[in-house]
Design a protein around this motif. Structure first.
Motif, PDB file in Angstrom:
ATOM      1  N   GLY A  34       0.819  -1.211   0.000  1.00  0.00           N
ATOM      2  CA  GLY A  34       0.000   0.000   0.000  1.00  0.00           C
ATOM      3  C   GLY A  34       0.849   1.257   0.000  1.00  0.00           C
ATOM      4  N   GLY A  37       2.361   1.616  -3.421  1.00  0.00           N
ATOM      5  CA  GLY A  37       1.348   2.062  -4.370  1.00  0.00           C
ATOM      6  C   GLY A  37       1.079   3.551  -4.258  1.00  0.00           C
ATOM      7  N   CYS A  38       0.983   4.034  -3.046  1.00  0.00           N
ATOM      8  CA  CYS A  38       0.777   5.477  -2.838  1.00  0.00           C
ATOM      9  C   CYS A  38       1.942   6.283  -3.403  1.00  0.00           C
ATOM     10  CB  CYS A  38       0.621   5.785  -1.349  1.00  0.00           C
ATOM     11  SG  CYS A  38      -0.941   5.286  -0.671  1.00  0.00           S
ATOM     12  N   VAL A  41       1.776   6.253  -7.291  1.00  0.00           N
ATOM     13  CA  VAL A  41       0.728   7.150  -7.787  1.00  0.00           C
ATOM     14  C   VAL A  41       1.169   8.601  -7.640  1.00  0.00           C
ATOM     15  CG1 VAL A  41      -1.596   8.008  -7.295  1.00  0.00           C
ATOM     16  CG2 VAL A  41      -1.187   5.565  -7.461  1.00  0.00           C
ATOM     17  N   ALA A  67      -6.207   9.770  -5.736  1.00  0.00           N
ATOM     18  CA  ALA A  67      -5.676   8.554  -6.359  1.00  0.00           C
ATOM     19  C   ALA A  67      -4.775   7.784  -5.390  1.00  0.00           C
ATOM     20  CB  ALA A  67      -4.909   8.915  -7.627  1.00  0.00           C
ATOM     21  N   ALA A  68      -3.955   8.495  -4.628  1.00  0.00           N
ATOM     22  CA  ALA A  68      -3.085   7.827  -3.653  1.00  0.00           C
ATOM     23  C   ALA A  68      -3.917   7.203  -2.534  1.00  0.00           C
ATOM     24  CB  ALA A  68      -2.074   8.819  -3.088  1.00  0.00           C
ATOM     25  N   GLN A  69      -4.942   7.894  -2.083  1.00  0.00           N
ATOM     26  CA  GLN A  69      -5.811   7.343  -1.048  1.00  0.00           C
ATOM     27  C   GLN A  69      -6.576   6.136  -1.563  1.00  0.00           C
ATOM     28  OE1 GLN A  69      -8.138  10.734   0.158  1.00  0.00           O
ATOM     29  NE2 GLN A  69      -6.869  11.063   1.968  1.00  0.00           N
ATOM     30  N   ALA A  70      -7.002   6.178  -2.817  1.00  0.00           N
ATOM     31  CA  ALA A  70      -7.709   5.041  -3.393  1.00  0.00           C
ATOM     32  C   ALA A  70      -6.807   3.813  -3.450  1.00  0.00           C
ATOM     33  CB  ALA A  70      -8.214   5.390  -4.790  1.00  0.00           C
ATOM     34  N   CYS A  71      -5.553   4.026  -3.744  1.00  0.00           N
ATOM     35  CA  CYS A  71      -4.591   2.918  -3.757  1.00  0.00           C
ATOM     36  C   CYS A  71      -4.438   2.332  -2.356  1.00  0.00           C
ATOM     37  CB  CYS A  71      -3.259   3.403  -4.297  1.00  0.00           C
ATOM     38  SG  CYS A  71      -2.030   2.109  -4.437  1.00  0.00           S
ATOM     39  N   ALA A  72      -4.332   3.175  -1.367  1.00  0.00           N
ATOM     40  CA  ALA A  72      -4.185   2.701   0.013  1.00  0.00           C
ATOM     41  C   ALA A  72      -5.450   1.981   0.487  1.00  0.00           C
ATOM     42  CB  ALA A  72      -3.864   3.869   0.936  1.00  0.00           C
ATOM     43  N   GLY A  74      -7.688   0.537  -1.392  1.00  0.00           N
ATOM     44  CA  GLY A  74      -7.782  -0.711  -2.139  1.00  0.00           C
ATOM     45  C   GLY A  74      -6.914  -1.798  -1.539  1.00  0.00           C
ATOM     46  N   THR A  75      -5.725  -1.435  -1.101  1.00  0.00           N
ATOM     47  CA  THR A  75      -4.839  -2.404  -0.455  1.00  0.00           C
ATOM     48  C   THR A  75      -5.423  -2.872   0.871  1.00  0.00           C
ATOM     49  OG1 THR A  75      -2.952  -1.309  -1.473  1.00  0.00           O
ATOM     50  CG2 THR A  75      -2.495  -2.798   0.346  1.00  0.00           C
TER      51      THR A  75
END
Length: 98
Positions: A34, A37-38, A41, A67-72, A74-75
């Motif tokens: 996560g 990923g952040c 992004v 977008a960074a929060q969505a990646c986190a 999602g993880t």
């Protein structure tokens, strides 16, 4: 203490940041995924900063943050789904076999 006075050494019993990250990643392997990923992004959105066109800077930064929060998130959701699978579905299947 160390003989080298130029670098800071954590006191006895305290872990360094890298040791804490390694312990956390062993306990929960999705944390570094996560975090990575952040960072990916955010790096991509910063790279694309020049090509944002007529979009205001504040809007571009908001989109980067989302977008960074969505990646986190999602993880985190992947971790929750895996934990639920491991605790409920896999355990139920093992109990029914016995």
């Amino acid at each position: 203490m160390s003989a080298n006075k130029d670098c800071w050494v954590p006191p006895e019993g305290e872990d360094s940041v890298s040791e804490k990250l390694l312990k956390k990643s062993r306990k929960s392997p999705l944390v570094p995924i996560g975090l990575g990923g952040c960072l990916v992004v955010a790096a991509y959105r910063i790279y694309r900063l020049k090509a944002r066109g007529s979009t205001k800077m504040s809007i571009h930064l908001i989109h980067t943050r989302v977008a960074a929060q969505a990646c986190a998130v999602g993880t985190i959701m992947l971790g929750v789904m895996y934990t639920m699978y491991r605790d409920y579905i896999k355990r139920t299947a093992q109990d029914s076999e016995k």
